[in-house]
Design an enzyme around this catalytic site. Structure first.
Site, PDB file in Angstrom:
ATOM      1  N   GLY A  29     -47.971   2.006 -12.328  1.00  0.00           N
ATOM      2  CA  GLY A  29     -49.327   2.166 -11.806  1.00  0.00           C
ATOM      3  C   GLY A  29     -49.360   2.937 -10.533  1.00  0.00           C
ATOM      4  N   ASN A  30     -50.728   2.829  -9.915  1.00  0.00           N
ATOM      5  CA  ASN A  30     -50.589   3.707  -8.730  1.00  0.00           C
ATOM      6  C   ASN A  30     -51.575   2.767  -7.701  1.00  0.00           C
ATOM      7  OD1 ASN A  30     -53.463   4.911  -9.301  1.00  0.00           O
ATOM      8  ND2 ASN A  30     -52.502   5.483 -10.751  1.00  0.00           N
TER       9      ASN A  30
END
Ligand code: C5P
Length: 222
Positions: A29-30
């Site tokens: 993810g980020n």
């Protein structure tokens, strides 16, 4: 342009990160919180538009009066945005779309292998806003660019390469941009630019939407 420059217009906004599954319990993810995109959706609604928000995994309440579609991966976001935005007047891509995903998501939780390195093979995700730009009939396209350096050069290059109409660039890293309430933006279009100094994201979103409405309306001849 009056109080509600986008009255009668349809706007699609994407927001948040994407999660790319590695196995049933892990993902790539980020750090996007979705706050800027959600604020942009609320600001577009206040400008009179009918707003659809395509949201990655975030923990934010849906802005009142905004239609929300939840997605998880970049491919799901791609599908939802193309379905929703093809006939819209404006698409604002505020999502931090993951550039890569694991080639294959494992069906079972990956196990450790006695200290041996684990190699993940990644494949590129579709570029959502560039896919919209390639269509014959397309909405007015606004992208975001989060950069850690050389803001102006990267933003202008991105504007041209992706074939979009406007880009809102912000500096990230070192406590700026992600996971914070305040932000600053530099906005570029083909023959102009504007600086929106550091302010709360809700106020910044209002100023950005006003700018977008101005450019959109000057191009649409209304
Ligand atoms: O190339 P970069 O990710 O920096 O560009 C950012 C802009 O492009 C954002 O508006 C983002 O929503 C959009 N984007 C996209 N699909 C991707 C990657 C980025 O629509 N796969």
């Amino acid at each position: 342009f009056g109080e509600q420059p986008l009255r009668g217009r349809t706007v699609v906004v994407s927001a948040g990160p994407t999660y790319e599954d590695i196995d049933p319990v892990r993902f790539i993810g980020n750090r996007s919180s979705g706050r800027m995109g959600f604020a942009v959706a609320a600001a577009a609604r206040d400008a009179g538009a009918e707003v659809t928000l395509v949201a990655g995994p975030v923990s934010l309440p849906t802005p009142h009066g905004v239609r929300r579609i939840d997605v998880r991966s970049a491919r799901q976001m791609h599908e939802a945005v193309l379905a929703e935005a093809s006939a819209a007047d404006i698409y604002i891509g505020a999502a931090a779309v993951g550039d890569y995903r694991p080639l294959e998501a494992a069906a079972h939780k990956l196990k450790k292998a006695d200290g041996a390195p684990l190699r993940l093979e990644l494949t590129e995700n579709p570029d959502i806003i560039a896919a919209l730009a390639a269509r014959a009939k397309r909405p007015f396209l606004v992208g975001f660019a989060a950069e850690t350096s050389a803001l102006a050069a990267y933003a202008q290059e991105k504007l041209r390469r992706k074939g979009i109409d406007m880009i809102a660039a912000n500096e990230v890293g070192g406590g700026k941009g992600f996971e914070v309430a305040d932000n600053a933006l530099h906005v570029y279009w083909r023959d102009g630019d504007d600086t929106l100094p550091e302010m709360p994201k809700t106020e910044l979103a209002r100023r950005l939407v006003a700018r977008i409405a101005e450019r959109f309306l000057s191009g649409s001849g209304t």
